[in-house]
Motif scaffolding. Structure first.
Motif, short mmCIF file in Angstrom:
data_model
loop_
_atom_site.label_atom_id
_atom_site.label_comp_id
_atom_site.label_asym_id
_atom_site.label_seq_id
_atom_site.Cartn_x
_atom_site.Cartn_y
_atom_site.Cartn_z
N ASN A 48 2.84 9.10 2.50
CA ASN A 48 3.95 8.18 2.29
C ASN A 48 4.92 8.22 3.47
O ASN A 48 5.35 7.18 3.98
N ARG A 59 3.95 1.47 -1.19
CA ARG A 59 4.61 1.58 -2.49
C ARG A 59 3.71 2.23 -3.54
O ARG A 59 4.17 2.94 -4.43
N GLU A 60 2.41 1.99 -3.43
CA GLU A 60 1.45 2.52 -4.41
C GLU A 60 0.94 3.91 -4.06
O GLU A 60 0.28 4.55 -4.87
N GLU A 61 1.22 4.36 -2.82
CA GLU A 61 0.73 5.67 -2.37
C GLU A 61 1.53 6.79 -3.02
O GLU A 61 2.75 6.80 -2.98
N LYS A 62 0.82 7.76 -3.60
CA LYS A 62 1.48 8.86 -4.32
C LYS A 62 1.64 10.13 -3.47
O LYS A 62 2.51 10.94 -3.71
N ASP A 63 0.79 10.29 -2.47
CA ASP A 63 0.84 11.48 -1.62
C ASP A 63 2.08 11.40 -0.72
O ASP A 63 2.21 10.49 0.09
N SER A 64 2.99 12.36 -0.85
CA SER A 64 4.27 12.30 -0.12
C SER A 64 4.09 12.38 1.39
O SER A 64 4.83 11.73 2.14
N TYR A 116 0.84 -1.20 0.00
CA TYR A 116 0.00 0.00 0.00
C TYR A 116 0.88 1.25 0.00
O TYR A 116 0.60 2.23 -0.69
#
Length: 283
Positions: free
Chosen positions: A147, A139-144, A137
């Protein structure tokens, strides 16, 4: 103490461990004394929340210290046991940890009905073929910002508390010798070329002083050119350039086996295996 955490129920069961409390973030001597007294009166804690519920600490002090106090899984009464209480994750973010854990499981289709809170976290961190659902999850998260938060959560779950102190063990002869010398191992090493000052002589060898610290043994057959006699060439106080061929720990000292053959001094090929960080320039 803050690095390794305090098993609060162990403190309750073993009063000599209470001295740790004063070093917890937000406590100090006086607050820790009050906490110690309250703990003795209250008995085993089932969760971190009991610290507040039983008024062992006030809200502000609790918020400062909670992340450094943990409840071991050995707790007898598991009616309020929370797996997150065994980690350094702060109670303020427990709800977020469970939400992300549940989201991670749902995104993989690993869950339909929500299990209890502890099971959610355990399932989210169970290792799959390569990684856990929560790591996938992340690895797929784009929000820094999310993250970063997820990274901290996963680190807290994977490595709850780590004691950096090494387990006590007796030093071997070599370790003890270096400890007593109180100098860096980079000062002297096998392969280094040194100046050996002759201090004693017998029929077969010279006893030398190296770096004003080490005793060196230099066999007379290991000096100069092959087949060339050195009879009468060296005396006490003379300096001979030699290579350290071997280091031997003996009687809490490091002894050096030296070699001063011309061919040994000219070639470094035998010693290139020495890691560069442990080596100084060969002469």
């Amino acid at each position: 103490v803050n690095s390794i955490g305090v098993d609060i129920n162990k403190v309750i069961g073993h009063s000599h461990l209470s001295s740790q409390l004063r070093y917890l973030s937000g406590l100090g001597i006086y607050k820790s004394q009050g906490m110690e007294k309250a703990l003795l009166e209250t008995g085993e804690l089932r969760s971190r929340a009991d610290i507040l519920d039983r008024k062992i600490l006030g809200p502000t002090t609790y918020r400062n210290a909670a992340g450094f106090i943990f409840i071991s899984q050995r707790v007898k009464d598991k009616s309020k046991f929370d797996i997150l209480d065994t980690t350094r994750i702060h109670p303020d973010v427990y709800a977020s940890v469970r939400k992300f854990s549940l989201d991670a499981l749902k995104s993989k289709g690993d869950i339909t009905a929500a299990p209890d809170d502890n099971k959610i976290v355990i399932m989210a961190m169970e290792k799959g073929e390569k990684e856990s659902p929560l790591e996938e999850y992340l690895r797929e998260e784009k929000d820094s910002s999310i993250n970063t938060f997820l990274t901290q959560i996963i680190t807290g779950l994977k490595y709850p508390y780590h004691d950096p102190r090494q387990e006590f063990k007796l030093l071997n002869e070599e370790e003890l010798a270096w400890l007593l010398l109180n100098i860096s191992k980079q000062t002297i090493f096998e392969g280094k070329i040194v100046n050996a000052v002759i201090s004693k002589e017998d029929e077969a060898k010279f006893i030398c002083k190296v770096e004003n610290t080490f005793e060196g043994i230099l066999s007379k057959k290991d000096i100069g050119e092959e087949g060339v006699s050195i009879f009468g060439k060296y005396k006490e106080g003379d300096s001979i350039q030699a290579r350290v061929e071997k280091m031997v720990a003996q009687a809490r000292r490091i002894k050096l086996i030296l070699n001063a053959k011309s061919k040994e001094l000219k070639s470094n090929e035998k010693w290139v295996k020495i890691p560069i960080e442990d080596r100084t320039w060969f002469l």
